[in-house]
Design an enzyme around this catalytic site. Sequence first.
Site, PDB file in Angstrom:
ATOM      1  N   ASP A 133       0.874  -1.162   0.000  1.00 22.05           N
ATOM      2  CA  ASP A 133       0.000   0.000   0.000  1.00 22.05           C
ATOM      3  C   ASP A 133       0.920   1.224   0.000  1.00 22.05           C
ATOM      4  O   ASP A 133       2.118   1.110   0.263  1.00 22.05           O
ATOM      5  CB  ASP A 133      -0.900  -0.021   1.238  1.00 22.05           C
ATOM      6  CG  ASP A 133      -1.829   1.182   1.316  1.00 22.05           C
ATOM      7  OD1 ASP A 133      -2.309   1.627   0.259  1.00 22.05           O
ATOM      8  OD2 ASP A 133      -2.037   1.682   2.438  1.00 22.05           O
ATOM      9  N   ASP A 179      -0.150   5.122   0.975  1.00 18.73           N
ATOM     10  CA  ASP A 179      -0.400   6.072   2.055  1.00 18.73           C
ATOM     11  C   ASP A 179      -0.284   5.381   3.414  1.00 18.73           C
ATOM     12  O   ASP A 179      -0.948   4.377   3.672  1.00 18.73           O
ATOM     13  CB  ASP A 179      -1.793   6.695   1.915  1.00 18.73           C
ATOM     14  CG  ASP A 179      -1.950   7.475   0.617  1.00 18.73           C
ATOM     15  OD1 ASP A 179      -1.210   8.451   0.434  1.00 18.73           O
ATOM     16  OD2 ASP A 179      -2.782   7.080  -0.222  1.00 18.73           O
ATOM     17  N   ASN A 181      -5.741   2.323  -2.976  1.00 19.64           N
ATOM     18  CA  ASN A 181      -7.131   2.722  -3.188  1.00 19.64           C
ATOM     19  C   ASN A 181      -7.269   4.215  -3.472  1.00 19.64           C
ATOM     20  O   ASN A 181      -8.379   4.697  -3.691  1.00 19.64           O
ATOM     21  CB  ASN A 181      -7.979   2.368  -1.960  1.00 19.64           C
ATOM     22  CG  ASN A 181      -8.446   0.927  -1.979  1.00 19.64           C
ATOM     23  OD1 ASN A 181      -8.263   0.212  -2.954  1.00 19.64           O
ATOM     24  ND2 ASN A 181      -9.062   0.486  -0.892  1.00 19.64           N
ATOM     25  N   ASN A 182      -6.162   4.941  -3.438  1.00 12.85           N
ATOM     26  CA  ASN A 182      -6.208   6.375  -3.732  1.00 12.85           C
ATOM     27  C   ASN A 182      -6.438   6.556  -5.231  1.00 12.85           C
ATOM     28  O   ASN A 182      -5.558   6.252  -6.042  1.00 12.85           O
ATOM     29  CB  ASN A 182      -4.902   7.030  -3.299  1.00 12.85           C
ATOM     30  CG  ASN A 182      -4.973   8.542  -3.363  1.00 12.85           C
ATOM     31  OD1 ASN A 182      -5.651   9.105  -4.215  1.00 12.85           O
ATOM     32  ND2 ASN A 182      -4.252   9.210  -2.480  1.00 12.85           N
ATOM     33  N   HIS A 188     -10.060   9.086   5.545  1.00 10.70           N
ATOM     34  CA  HIS A 188      -8.607   9.136   5.497  1.00 10.70           C
ATOM     35  C   HIS A 188      -8.120  10.146   6.539  1.00 10.70           C
ATOM     36  O   HIS A 188      -8.735  11.206   6.717  1.00 10.70           O
ATOM     37  CB  HIS A 188      -8.118   9.546   4.109  1.00 10.70           C
ATOM     38  CG  HIS A 188      -8.629   8.657   3.019  1.00 10.70           C
ATOM     39  ND1 HIS A 188      -8.122   7.394   2.797  1.00 10.70           N
ATOM     40  CD2 HIS A 188      -9.616   8.838   2.101  1.00 10.70           C
ATOM     41  CE1 HIS A 188      -8.769   6.831   1.798  1.00 10.70           C
ATOM     42  NE2 HIS A 188      -9.678   7.684   1.352  1.00 10.70           N
ATOM     43  N   LYS A 203      -9.170  -2.570  -3.188  1.00 10.08           N
ATOM     44  CA  LYS A 203      -9.049  -3.388  -1.969  1.00 10.08           C
ATOM     45  C   LYS A 203     -10.249  -3.164  -1.056  1.00 10.08           C
ATOM     46  O   LYS A 203     -10.715  -2.040  -0.963  1.00 10.08           O
ATOM     47  CB  LYS A 203      -7.766  -3.003  -1.227  1.00 10.08           C
ATOM     48  CG  LYS A 203      -6.480  -3.225  -1.990  1.00 10.08           C
ATOM     49  CD  LYS A 203      -5.274  -2.705  -1.217  1.00 10.08           C
ATOM     50  CE  LYS A 203      -5.290  -1.206  -1.038  1.00 10.08           C
ATOM     51  NZ  LYS A 203      -4.089  -0.645  -0.375  1.00 10.08           N
ATOM     52  N   ASP A 253      -1.352  -0.702   6.024  1.00 11.52           N
ATOM     53  CA  ASP A 253      -1.541  -0.057   7.328  1.00 11.52           C
ATOM     54  C   ASP A 253      -2.979  -0.085   7.806  1.00 11.52           C
ATOM     55  O   ASP A 253      -3.269   0.424   8.891  1.00 11.52           O
ATOM     56  CB  ASP A 253      -1.063   1.405   7.275  1.00 11.52           C
ATOM     57  CG  ASP A 253      -2.003   2.284   6.469  1.00 11.52           C
ATOM     58  OD1 ASP A 253      -2.405   1.876   5.349  1.00 11.52           O
ATOM     59  OD2 ASP A 253      -2.348   3.380   6.948  1.00 11.52           O
TER      60      ASP A 253
END
Length: 317
Positions: free
Chosen positions: A31, A33, A65-66, A190, A221, A247
């Site tokens: 991932d 971020d 996923n961003n 977020h 995800k 995370d």
Amino acid sequence: MAGVFGFKGCQKIRGPQIRKLLEAKDFILFDCDGVIWHGETAITGAAKVVSSLIRHGKNVVFVTNNCTRPRENYVHKFCRLGFTDVMLEQIFSSSYCSALYLRDVVKVRGQVFVMGCDGMRRELEEAGIPCVEEADEPGATIYDCALAPDVKAVLVGHDDKLTFLKLAKASCYLRDPDCLFLATDNDPWHPLSGGRILPGSGSLTAALEVSSGRKATVIGKPSRFMFECISSQFRGVDPAQCLMIGDRLEVDMLFGSNCGFDTMLTLTGVSQLEEAQEYKDSELTDKHRLVPDYVVDSIADFLSAFEEQEDPEEQSN
């Protein structure tokens, strides 16, 4: 099932154990971020870790996923933050995978209404998928605005310019049972600095699910589809040879569980060890799928493992 050490389940591991784990894996999935960077600041040691993995022959990919930026912009960001070894082909964002799903899986024939940001539109355009143009007159409402013909899909993602009119239009398009309802991801929020939060794509998707009475198909995800995208571009990927590092328990660890990967939680982002332990101790077996196999404080913990892997002869040269 037992891991490479004979145990798995929320285990904090360090140098020699990390080295042994990496020796057993061919594909490392990160991932972004909270794992390799926070906003515009790289996690200390992350660039060196990625470079070392690639140098040691590991296949490294990034699953995020961003959906706010196209992959080309991600390459620029990686380079800007010191990740000079990362190539476009290693980046799998939820917007890119959504474009692949529309083009290659459902083979959409018609326009897509995007309730999201410009980065999503650019990924769809790169894939040759036509998007509905936003050209409403000032002051237009759902009572008098034009609705585009031939809308075959609604795609929801992060939209910091969301309006009530966009939500209403999407609800109207979804009254057609043949119109697909897709979401880039279902992340609820977020973290921002100062304890603030930013509503995520999942919160917008939830609003549209209520107004339309339909459930969205989630592309990012923890859906397996992102792994299917990777498998289509990297031949011979064996889930048993994959390690997912993230995370968020409910996103990254569940994604790994859904795909049959070993999972690792890094404590530089959203989820913490206490939460993972609570899921591990839960009487609800579904919660066990959110438990990481391994835990590290930071991916910088990998650095000592690499130092031990170096050939003594190379170090003396």
